[in-house]
Design a protein around this motif. Structure first.
Motif, PDB file in Angstrom:
ATOM      1  N   HIS A 147      -1.367 114.283  85.990  1.00  7.25           N
ATOM      2  CA  HIS A 147      -1.997 113.028  85.547  1.00  7.25           C
ATOM      3  C   HIS A 147      -3.110 113.417  84.584  1.00  7.25           C
ATOM      4  O   HIS A 147      -3.958 114.248  84.915  1.00  7.25           O
ATOM      5  N   CYS A 148      -3.132 112.814  83.393  1.00  6.79           N
ATOM      6  CA  CYS A 148      -4.203 113.103  82.448  1.00  6.79           C
ATOM      7  C   CYS A 148      -4.561 111.843  81.678  1.00  6.79           C
ATOM      8  O   CYS A 148      -3.709 111.278  80.976  1.00  6.79           O
ATOM      9  N   VAL A 149      -5.797 111.407  81.804  1.00  8.01           N
ATOM     10  CA  VAL A 149      -6.271 110.214  81.104  1.00  8.01           C
ATOM     11  C   VAL A 149      -7.599 110.544  80.422  1.00  8.01           C
ATOM     12  O   VAL A 149      -8.561 110.957  81.087  1.00  8.01           O
ATOM     13  N   GLN A 150      -7.610 110.391  79.110  1.00  8.62           N
ATOM     14  CA  GLN A 150      -8.803 110.612  78.289  1.00  8.62           C
ATOM     15  C   GLN A 150      -9.450 111.969  78.572  1.00  8.62           C
ATOM     16  O   GLN A 150     -10.668 112.108  78.569  1.00  8.62           O
ATOM     17  N   SER A 151      -8.604 112.962  78.813  1.00  8.37           N
ATOM     18  CA  SER A 151      -9.107 114.303  79.170  1.00  8.37           C
ATOM     19  C   SER A 151      -8.300 115.398  78.483  1.00  8.37           C
ATOM     20  O   SER A 151      -8.244 116.529  78.972  1.00  8.37           O
ATOM     21  N   TRP A 152      -7.682 115.092  77.351  1.00 11.34           N
ATOM     22  CA  TRP A 152      -6.749 116.042  76.769  1.00 11.34           C
ATOM     23  C   TRP A 152      -7.425 117.321  76.279  1.00 11.34           C
ATOM     24  O   TRP A 152      -6.847 118.408  76.349  1.00 11.34           O
ATOM     25  N   GLY A 153      -8.662 117.218  75.782  1.00  8.54           N
ATOM     26  CA  GLY A 153      -9.364 118.430  75.361  1.00  8.54           C
ATOM     27  C   GLY A 153      -9.566 119.393  76.512  1.00  8.54           C
ATOM     28  O   GLY A 153      -9.267 120.592  76.411  1.00  8.54           O
ATOM     29  N   SER A 154     -10.060 118.869  77.631  1.00  9.73           N
ATOM     30  CA  SER A 154     -10.255 119.697  78.822  1.00  9.73           C
ATOM     31  C   SER A 154      -8.926 120.217  79.354  1.00  9.73           C
ATOM     32  O   SER A 154      -8.825 121.370  79.800  1.00  9.73           O
ATOM     33  N   MET A 155      -7.902 119.366  79.315  1.00 12.14           N
ATOM     34  CA  MET A 155      -6.572 119.779  79.778  1.00 12.14           C
ATOM     35  C   MET A 155      -6.061 120.961  78.969  1.00 12.14           C
ATOM     36  O   MET A 155      -5.560 121.955  79.531  1.00 12.14           O
ATOM     37  N   MET A 156      -6.191 120.899  77.643  1.00 13.07           N
ATOM     38  CA  MET A 156      -5.704 121.990  76.795  1.00 13.07           C
ATOM     39  C   MET A 156      -6.448 123.284  77.096  1.00 13.07           C
ATOM     40  O   MET A 156      -5.861 124.374  77.094  1.00 13.07           O
ATOM     41  N   GLN A 157      -7.746 123.186  77.358  1.00 14.38           N
ATOM     42  CA  GLN A 157      -8.530 124.380  77.659  1.00 14.38           C
ATOM     43  C   GLN A 157      -8.044 125.049  78.935  1.00 14.38           C
ATOM     44  O   GLN A 157      -7.879 126.278  78.985  1.00 14.38           O
ATOM     45  N   VAL A 158      -7.800 124.251  79.976  1.00 21.69           N
ATOM     46  CA  VAL A 158      -7.326 124.823  81.237  1.00 21.69           C
ATOM     47  C   VAL A 158      -5.939 125.441  81.055  1.00 21.69           C
ATOM     48  O   VAL A 158      -5.682 126.580  81.489  1.00 21.69           O
ATOM     49  N   LEU A 159      -5.039 124.698  80.416  1.00 22.33           N
ATOM     50  CA  LEU A 159      -3.678 125.198  80.241  1.00 22.33           C
ATOM     51  C   LEU A 159      -3.665 126.480  79.409  1.00 22.33           C
ATOM     52  O   LEU A 159      -2.923 127.426  79.717  1.00 22.33           O
ATOM     53  N   SER A 160      -4.482 126.532  78.364  1.00 21.77           N
ATOM     54  CA  SER A 160      -4.542 127.733  77.524  1.00 21.77           C
ATOM     55  C   SER A 160      -5.078 128.924  78.315  1.00 21.77           C
ATOM     56  O   SER A 160      -4.566 130.052  78.191  1.00 21.77           O
ATOM     57  N   ARG A 161      -6.096 128.675  79.133  1.00 22.46           N
ATOM     58  CA  ARG A 161      -6.672 129.752  79.948  1.00 22.46           C
ATOM     59  C   ARG A 161      -5.641 130.267  80.952  1.00 22.46           C
ATOM     60  O   ARG A 161      -5.506 131.498  81.151  1.00 22.46           O
ATOM     61  N   LEU A 162      -4.900 129.363  81.573  1.00 26.13           N
ATOM     62  CA  LEU A 162      -3.878 129.784  82.534  1.00 26.13           C
ATOM     63  C   LEU A 162      -2.742 130.523  81.839  1.00 26.13           C
ATOM     64  O   LEU A 162      -2.194 131.496  82.376  1.00 26.13           O
ATOM     65  N   LYS A 163      -2.387 130.078  80.635  1.00 22.78           N
ATOM     66  CA  LYS A 163      -1.322 130.764  79.902  1.00 22.78           C
ATOM     67  C   LYS A 163      -1.711 132.210  79.593  1.00 22.78           C
ATOM     68  O   LYS A 163      -0.899 133.132  79.731  1.00 22.78           O
ATOM     69  N   LYS A 164      -2.950 132.417  79.174  1.00 23.24           N
ATOM     70  CA  LYS A 164      -3.409 133.776  78.846  1.00 23.24           C
ATOM     71  C   LYS A 164      -3.324 134.699  80.066  1.00 23.24           C
ATOM     72  O   LYS A 164      -3.130 135.908  79.928  1.00 23.24           O
ATOM     73  N   LYS A 165      -3.484 134.105  81.253  1.00 22.40           N
ATOM     74  CA  LYS A 165      -3.421 134.887  82.487  1.00 22.40           C
ATOM     75  C   LYS A 165      -2.014 134.888  83.094  1.00 22.40           C
ATOM     76  O   LYS A 165      -1.825 135.401  84.199  1.00 22.40           O
ATOM     77  N   SER A 166      -1.042 134.311  82.358  1.00 28.09           N
ATOM     78  CA  SER A 166       0.352 134.183  82.853  1.00 28.09           C
ATOM     79  C   SER A 166       0.384 133.466  84.195  1.00 28.09           C
ATOM     80  O   SER A 166       1.086 133.873  85.132  1.00 28.09           O
ATOM     81  N   ARG A 167      -0.381 132.365  84.301  1.00 25.54           N
ATOM     82  CA  ARG A 167      -0.466 131.638  85.561  1.00 25.54           C
ATOM     83  C   ARG A 167      -0.114 130.163  85.378  1.00 25.54           C
ATOM     84  O   ARG A 167      -0.688 129.295  86.027  1.00 25.54           O
ATOM     85  N   LEU A 168       0.846 129.893  84.506  1.00 20.76           N
ATOM     86  CA  LEU A 168       1.353 128.534  84.378  1.00 20.76           C
ATOM     87  C   LEU A 168       2.518 128.340  85.340  1.00 20.76           C
ATOM     88  O   LEU A 168       3.319 129.256  85.555  1.00 20.76           O
ATOM     89  N   PRO A 169       2.667 127.154  85.933  1.00 23.46           N
ATOM     90  CA  PRO A 169       3.828 126.868  86.789  1.00 23.46           C
ATOM     91  C   PRO A 169       5.132 126.945  85.995  1.00 23.46           C
ATOM     92  O   PRO A 169       5.121 126.862  84.761  1.00 23.46           O
ATOM     93  N   PRO A 170       6.259 127.081  86.671  1.00 21.06           N
ATOM     94  CA  PRO A 170       7.540 127.248  85.971  1.00 21.06           C
ATOM     95  C   PRO A 170       7.969 126.021  85.175  1.00 21.06           C
ATOM     96  O   PRO A 170       8.585 126.160  84.110  1.00 21.06           O
ATOM     97  N   THR A 171       7.698 124.819  85.682  1.00 16.81           N
ATOM     98  CA  THR A 171       7.946 123.597  84.931  1.00 16.81           C
ATOM     99  C   THR A 171       6.771 122.647  85.135  1.00 16.81           C
ATOM    100  O   THR A 171       6.168 122.611  86.213  1.00 16.81           O
ATOM    101  N   ILE A 172       6.461 121.891  84.090  1.00 21.48           N
ATOM    102  CA  ILE A 172       5.296 121.016  84.092  1.00 21.48           C
ATOM    103  C   ILE A 172       5.724 119.635  83.623  1.00 21.48           C
ATOM    104  O   ILE A 172       6.399 119.498  82.598  1.00 21.48           O
ATOM    105  N   TYR A 173       5.310 118.625  84.383  1.00 21.27           N
ATOM    106  CA  TYR A 173       5.673 117.241  84.092  1.00 21.27           C
ATOM    107  C   TYR A 173       4.408 116.425  83.836  1.00 21.27           C
ATOM    108  O   TYR A 173       3.535 116.333  84.705  1.00 21.27           O
TER     109      TYR A 173
END
Length: 271
Positions: A147-173
């Motif tokens: 769920h993301c509402v009016q928080s896309w900047g913060s969302m991108m930061q978290v997702l990018s940080r997790l990607k760098k650490k190879s800690r993204l879930p296998p599928t994301i909805y």
């Protein structure tokens, strides 16, 4: 179909599929708070017995709207894992339930306490809870509903940080997706085109004139049907509306929409 628990049982919506009044082959039943978990466990066990052949996906997590209901004890670190107690409980449930996913979790800057006019949970605490739950999904290799509402900047930061650490879930909805075309590009670049899915809830998204253009940009290979209803009695009609609206936006037949979104949901939830 992404739904919540409310005044009427999901059984009502599933039975409508059996008698042919709607097209519904399963449900991902979302929790919003640990108090939901027991009922989700019950529905996961009981619904397939009552409506054979349906897919029931149990979803465990703490929604940003309800983080403020967690107690101080819920945030205390577990002696065994170091995770907050609420996250330790989530992790244990995910391990014990092979077909479970993490959801509904996320970030929300738009929902304010009507009395204080403040966010019920600070964005700092929302970010902490979101990242903890995302790491559980990644560690246990489970899909996640966001769920993301009016928080896309913060969302991108978290997702990018997790990607760098190879800690993204296998599928994301990304459910009830309210982002723009540019947001889609950013999410696909971070999360991966083959791992990312989007849903549009008629009750929420189809009020916006931009929705049809965003749907066309995403394309049918990344879309699933959802309703986001708490009242299951509203699900059958909303499913039909969602199918019709996607068909109109994509200039496809309703049968094609059903076939392709069902295949996408099976991939998303690893069924």
């Amino acid at each position: 179909n992404h739904v919540h628990m409310g005044p009427s049982s999901p059984l009502m919506a599933l039975q409508s599929a059996v008698d042919g009044t709607t097209i519904l082959s399963g449900m991902a039943i979302m929790s919003t708070h640990p108090k939901d978990y027991a009922r989700i466990n019950h529905l996961t066990d009981s619904l397939p017995e009552k409506v054979p052949g349906t897919h029931i996906v149990p979803c465990y997590g703490v929604h940003p709207w309800f983080l403020h209901e967690l107690t101080e004890r819920d945030w205390e670190p577990s002696s065994s894992s170091g995770l907050p107690q609420f996250a330790q409980e989530l992790d244990a449930l995910i391990v014990a339930t092979p077909n479970a996913i993490v959801g509904e979790i996320g970030l929300d800057r738009a929902r304010y306490d009507p009395h204080t006019l403040d966010l019920p949970t600070s964005m700092e605490k929302q970010l902490t809870a979101f990242e903890i739950q995302m790491k559980i999904a990644a560690h246990r290799q489970r899909p996640v509903s966001i769920h993301c509402v009016q928080s896309w900047g913060s969302m991108m930061q978290v997702l990018s940080r997790l990607k760098k650490k190879s800690r993204l879930p296998p599928t994301i909805y990304f459910h009830a997706f309210g982002g723009k075309v540019g947001t889609v590009d950013q999410l696909l670049a971070i999360c991966g085109r083959d791992c990312t899915f989007f849903g549009f809830a008629p009750v929420i998204n189809f009020r916006s004139p931009k929705t049809a253009n965003v749907i066309r940009y995403i394309g049918l290979d990344r879309l699933v049907i959802e309703t986001d209803h708490e009242d299951a009695s509203r699900v059958p009609e909303s499913v039909e509306n969602g199918i019709r609206l996607l068909a109109n936006a994509l200039d496809e037949s309703e049968d094609t929409i059903v076939e392709r979104t069902t295949a996408n949901a099976l991939t998303l939830y690893n069924l």
